[in-house]
Design a protein around this motif. Structure first.
Motif: not given
Length: 165
Positions: A147-160
């Motif tokens: 959680g300390a380093n997590f960034r939610a992806p922007t729309a359309g980004a590849d989750p990997d």
């Protein structure tokens, strides 16, 4: 992230949310005869071993400093806790339980012991209970790291390609 990992995350989150609600419900029942709420008990419990500043209590509990400040002020107003000077920081006073606060926590102890024994029995014994605690502590450590380093992806980004995923 694989579909199986996503499903496991969803099931884990839902289980933890439900467990949190269950703990809050039973904590209210345990705290009520002592004249406390679950939140008051939680904050007082955090400072039983040693006085802590509000920010330190918030870190231990994993909640906001503002929430702890509100409860701490109520505890002080009710005579269950007191603010003490903090040698490490002039403005961040330490919160400490008063004798009345310690007595209130002590009144919870018999019900707390009964609940602990019932949970140990339901889980299959003390060893199974201890294993459960270890797994939950490991999950909390992992969430803190991720959680300390997590960034939610922007729309359309590849989750990997998302950091921390």
């Amino acid at each position: 992230m694989t579909r199986a990992s996503q499903d496991a995350l969803s099931r884990t989150a839902l289980s933890v949310f439900r467990l949190n609600g269950q703990f809050l419900g039973v904590s209210e029942k345990l705290a009520e005869p002592a004249g406390l709420t679950a939140a008051w008990w939680q904050v007082l419990g955090a400072v039983l071993p040693e006085p802590l500043p509000v920010a330190g209590i918030a870190r231990v509990m994993g909640i906001t400093r503002q929430s702890v400040q509100r409860i701490a002020d109520l505890l002080v107003r009710e005579g269950l806790a007191a603010y003490e000077p903090n040698p490490a920081h002039r403005r961040a006073k330490l919160l400490a339980p008063t004798e009345e606060g310690r007595a209130a926590i002590g009144r919870i102890d018999p019900g707390h012991a009964e609940l602990a024994a019932a949970l140990a029995r339901e889980l299959g014994g003390q060893e199974a209970f201890d294993d459960t605690v270890r797994v939950l502590a490991r999950l909390s450590e992992a969430m803190e790291t991720v959680g300390a380093n997590f960034r939610a992806p922007t729309a359309g980004a590849d989750p990997d390609d998302v950091q921390g995923a």
